[in-house]
Design a protein around this motif. Sequence first.
Motif, short mmCIF file in Angstrom:
data_model
loop_
_atom_site.label_atom_id
_atom_site.label_comp_id
_atom_site.label_asym_id
_atom_site.label_seq_id
_atom_site.Cartn_x
_atom_site.Cartn_y
_atom_site.Cartn_z
N ALA A 209 0.81 -1.14 -0.07
CA ALA A 209 0.18 0.05 0.09
C ALA A 209 1.10 1.34 -0.02
O ALA A 209 1.94 1.23 0.53
N TYR A 210 0.21 2.40 -0.66
CA TYR A 210 1.18 3.43 -0.66
C TYR A 210 1.74 3.99 0.91
O TYR A 210 0.82 3.54 1.77
N LYS A 211 2.59 4.46 0.72
CA LYS A 211 3.35 5.22 2.11
C LYS A 211 2.39 6.56 2.14
O LYS A 211 1.98 7.10 1.28
N THR A 212 2.08 6.61 3.27
CA THR A 212 1.20 7.69 3.74
C THR A 212 1.90 8.91 4.41
O THR A 212 2.99 8.95 4.71
N ALA A 213 1.21 9.95 4.48
CA ALA A 213 1.60 11.26 5.27
C ALA A 213 1.79 11.05 6.76
O ALA A 213 2.79 11.47 7.24
N TRP A 214 1.13 10.35 7.15
CA TRP A 214 1.11 9.66 8.74
C TRP A 214 2.59 8.82 8.84
O TRP A 214 3.39 8.88 9.60
N ALA A 216 5.07 9.47 6.92
CA ALA A 216 6.28 10.29 6.85
C ALA A 216 6.26 11.35 8.06
O ALA A 216 7.37 11.56 8.60
N LEU A 217 5.20 11.70 8.68
CA LEU A 217 5.17 12.80 9.67
C LEU A 217 4.57 12.27 11.01
O LEU A 217 4.76 13.12 12.02
N GLY A 218 4.29 11.07 11.09
CA GLY A 218 3.75 10.75 12.34
C GLY A 218 4.37 10.90 13.73
O GLY A 218 4.04 10.91 14.79
N ASP A 219 5.77 10.87 13.49
CA ASP A 219 6.69 10.86 14.75
C ASP A 219 7.00 12.38 15.26
O ASP A 219 7.75 12.54 16.25
N LYS A 276 -4.31 12.05 6.60
CA LYS A 276 -3.24 10.90 7.56
C LYS A 276 -2.87 9.79 6.73
O LYS A 276 -1.76 9.16 6.61
N ASP A 277 -4.08 8.95 6.11
CA ASP A 277 -3.56 7.87 5.67
C ASP A 277 -3.60 7.66 4.19
O ASP A 277 -3.91 6.52 3.64
N GLN A 278 -3.26 8.74 3.50
CA GLN A 278 -2.95 8.74 2.35
C GLN A 278 -1.77 9.60 1.76
O GLN A 278 -1.10 10.35 2.73
N PRO A 279 -1.07 9.55 0.64
CA PRO A 279 0.04 10.01 0.42
C PRO A 279 -0.28 11.67 0.29
O PRO A 279 -1.20 11.91 -0.04
N LEU A 358 16.20 -0.50 0.62
CA LEU A 358 16.29 0.97 0.39
C LEU A 358 16.45 1.78 1.78
O LEU A 358 15.93 1.57 2.60
N LYS A 359 17.45 2.63 1.47
CA LYS A 359 17.91 3.39 2.75
C LYS A 359 16.61 4.62 3.21
O LYS A 359 16.84 4.97 4.15
N LEU A 360 16.20 5.14 2.01
CA LEU A 360 15.24 6.11 2.41
C LEU A 360 13.89 5.99 2.37
O LEU A 360 13.04 6.79 2.43
N LEU A 361 13.50 4.79 2.46
CA LEU A 361 12.07 4.21 2.23
C LEU A 361 11.47 4.60 3.60
O LEU A 361 11.99 4.24 4.91
N PRO A 362 10.46 5.45 3.94
CA PRO A 362 9.86 5.81 5.29
C PRO A 362 9.50 4.54 5.80
O PRO A 362 8.85 3.60 5.28
N PRO A 363 9.58 4.51 7.22
CA PRO A 363 9.13 3.30 8.02
C PRO A 363 7.54 3.19 7.95
O PRO A 363 6.79 4.39 7.82
N SER A 364 6.91 2.19 8.29
CA SER A 364 5.21 2.16 8.46
C SER A 364 4.96 2.30 9.81
O SER A 364 5.54 1.77 10.80
N ARG A 365 4.02 3.26 9.99
CA ARG A 365 3.81 3.46 11.40
C ARG A 365 2.35 3.23 12.03
O ARG A 365 1.98 3.63 12.82
N GLY A 366 2.06 2.12 11.07
CA GLY A 366 0.68 1.60 11.54
C GLY A 366 -0.35 2.18 10.91
O GLY A 366 -0.13 3.26 10.38
#
Length: 410
Positions: A209-214, A216-219, A276-279, A358-366
Amino acid sequence: MLKAISLFTGIGGLDFGFEAAGFSTAVAVEMDAVACRELRRNRDWPLLADDIHKFSSQQILDTGGLVPGEADVLIGGPPCQPFSKSGYWAGGDAARLSDPRSSTLEAYLRVLRDCRPKTFLLENVHGLAFKGKDEGLKFLLEGIQSINKGLGTNYIPYCKKLNAAEYGVPQSRERVFLIGSRDGKPFRFPERTHCTTDDVEGIDSGLMAYKTAWDALGDLPADAGGDELRVKGKWGELLPSIPEGNNYLWHTGRGGGMPLFGWRTRYWSFLLKLKKDQPSWTIQAQPGPAIGPFHWRNRMLSGRELCRLQTFPDNITFGCSRSEVQKLVGNAVPSLLAEVLALEIKRQLLGVPADAALKLLPPSRGVAPPPEPVYPVPEKYHHLLGDHADHPGEGRGRGAAVRQIEQDLF
């Protein structure tokens, strides 16, 4: 490390991705004073800080400690306003190619010819390849053919429009890429790895699934920035009345809010808010005061948040204003997408093994938290209530009428 020549470097979006893939920027060329200052703040790459037309190809090679044919890759995104979405409507093909700003394409070709790198990557707005308006792309392809004829090289360019969100970037951003090698090796653009959750076929085939704004920014602190990030101007107080993931269309006759505007009578990004749950939608370089995307907390995005949505390394810092950061970041290539392409260039064209991770792939924050509350429309906007006319349709709006008048006159 593999050596890259970087043209039109900006703040280094492409370079950060190639760096993550094991390339070193041997020399960078950039004319924007703020970009140059921030580049020096973050990296010690040899930098030619002026208009590329002022530097000979030999100067570029000498600064990078290179000789013709030595560089592993030439990278760059020539800034080409004539081929942007607005440039699509220019009066004619020749008008766009004759625009002095399109000379950046010629400069890229000149360095490709003189430096003869083993591979090259050129990035540009997807308007460069619009059907029927692709004279910029044709100019590049013909220029590469001319280089091959004159030097005996065999650069075969492969071209494709990519959406960064389909490769793990938490931002929907379409750009055109040309990639090729000096010895004519075939290149296959990587298949997409991510898709929308509504794409059942894609999910069933193993796409993520697409990485989301959450993601990227959730932390990051949700209430960062204070007054510096407050949305000012005529429309700033209307933003809290729009649900996250929506824009001004919420307040039209077809939306769920109050009828304050006509349908599709404004730019899509007018009062556009992240979900939050979309790119994220595409980060713009110089947006107006009411142009998003905005944070779901009804504010502008901070510099660090902008960098996260562009998948820059987290160690990038800035010593300039927030508006200058926005310009630098908005003009850049998402670094993760650059990393993905750099790894494929290593594997396919340079024959160098490359790590799969990939070093720059954002983590999944659930699972993202619930949407933010929506507030009533302030009374100061109630005078806009009414039955507003919708946009008359594609090719029938005011801009189309103006273009038709100009065409009839000239």
